[in-house]
Design a protein around this motif. Structure first.
Motif, mmCIF file in Angstrom:
data_model
loop_
_atom_site.group_PDB
_atom_site.id
_atom_site.type_symbol
_atom_site.label_atom_id
_atom_site.label_comp_id
_atom_site.label_asym_id
_atom_site.label_seq_id
_atom_site.Cartn_x
_atom_site.Cartn_y
_atom_site.Cartn_z
ATOM 1 N N SER A 44 0.822 -1.205 0.000
ATOM 2 C CA SER A 44 0.000 0.000 0.000
ATOM 3 C C SER A 44 0.857 1.257 0.000
ATOM 4 C CB SER A 44 -0.926 0.005 1.222
ATOM 5 O OG SER A 44 -0.173 -0.054 2.417
ATOM 6 N N LYS A 151 -3.575 2.517 4.233
ATOM 7 C CA LYS A 151 -5.011 2.293 4.103
ATOM 8 C C LYS A 151 -5.790 3.559 4.473
ATOM 9 C CE LYS A 151 -5.169 -1.401 6.737
ATOM 10 N NZ LYS A 151 -5.759 -2.564 7.424
ATOM 11 N N ASP A 248 -8.790 -2.252 1.677
ATOM 12 C CA ASP A 248 -7.727 -1.240 1.639
ATOM 13 C C ASP A 248 -8.127 -0.027 2.481
ATOM 14 O OD1 ASP A 248 -9.750 -0.316 0.051
ATOM 15 O OD2 ASP A 248 -8.504 0.157 -1.679
#
Length: 280
Positions: A44, A151, A248
């Motif tokens: 991420s 996230k 996410d």
């Protein structure tokens, strides 16, 4: 016999189904293993240390609101950039960063709270960072948890219809909490995300569509506020579920340890408080 889809396309526009789904994914988050979270974090993007706030009129900033804003100043020692917008600078930012539709949508925001809602989506989508309301006071160092991965971070809320009030955050996470007479959703304060997160992209598109519709007096909460963000999150999360992909985003369990919203502020008694204008 084929199972009936409990969340058919368009379910996010029905408050009962949207609430049930937010409740479901809130409890599902409790079941996510540490290993799965760490695996997602590796890939991420990071959330930049960039803090954005809004007050519509810089020439008339109440001292009690100023004190709230200044409580965040110590984040400069941790490398934060600070971005403070007002009505004029927000309009200029949107004009420079987005297109004609977004500029027109912002112009149709009828209240400072609505313009603040719209600007926060525009900024965090384009730049990434952390948005907090001007009446939030920084309490401790719990904010560091928000930046540990890339996230999207949002705060879950629950409104108890029978009691006509918000439920304590800790109660939201109870697996045995009855759902009847309660509305589960997410707040749009705080918003922490890397740039170009799909939930914010969807939320901005949805708000823009509603603002440019024939309804000249749209309701704030569902058009640009928490209702809009909740609908965008619900669609995105459902798509991830159906594709068997990890979330996410993260729903924050302890935002109240990071920041406290001050309710006893002078502006809440006049029209600068959107609830006094729209009767909410």
């Amino acid at each position: 016999m084929t199972d009936i889809n409990p969340y058919p396309p368009g379910f996010e526009e029905r408050e009962d189904l949207r609430s049930a789904f937010i409740r479901e994914i809130t409890l599902q988050q409790l079941e996510v293993s540490t290993r799965a979270v760490e695996d997602l974090n590796v890939e991420s993007a990071s959330i930049p240390r960039r803090l954005v706030r809004y007050w519509h009129d810089p020439t008339n900033l109440p001292e009690d609101v100023r004190a709230c804003l200044e409580s965040w100043d110590r984040l400069a020692d941790d490398g934060f950039e600070f971005h403070m917008f007002d009505d004029a600078s927000a309009a200029a930012y949107i004009a420079d960063t987005y297109g004609k539709r977004e500029r027109e949508a912002f112009d149709r925001c009828s209240h400072p709270a609505m313009r603040c809602d719209y600007l926060r989506m525009c900024f965090v989508l384009a730049e990434g960072g952390l948005y907090v309301d001007a009446d939030d006071v920084l309490l401790g160092d719990g904010w560091k948890h928000i930046f540990r991965d890339g996230k999207l971070k949002l705060q879950p809320l629950c409104y108890d219809i029978t009691a006509s009030g918000m439920m304590p955050n800790a109660e939201i996470w109870r697996s045995d909490l009855p759902t009847d007479g309660r509305i589960f959703y997410v707040n749009n304060d705080p918003i922490a995300a890397p740039a170009d997160h799909p939930v914010l992209r969807r939320a901005l598109f949805r708000a823009t569509e509603k603002l440019l519709s024939e309804d000249r007096f749209p309701e704030i909460q569902s058009t640009t506020g928490p209702g809009n963000l909740t609908a965008a999150l619900a669609v995105h999360a459902r798509q991830l579920q159906l594709a068997d992909l990890p979330f996410d985003f993260e729903l924050l369990r302890d935002w109240e340890l990071v920041a406290e919203m001050r309710w006893d502020l002078s502006y809440r008694g006049d029209t600068r408080n959107w609830r006094n204008v729209y009767g909410c």
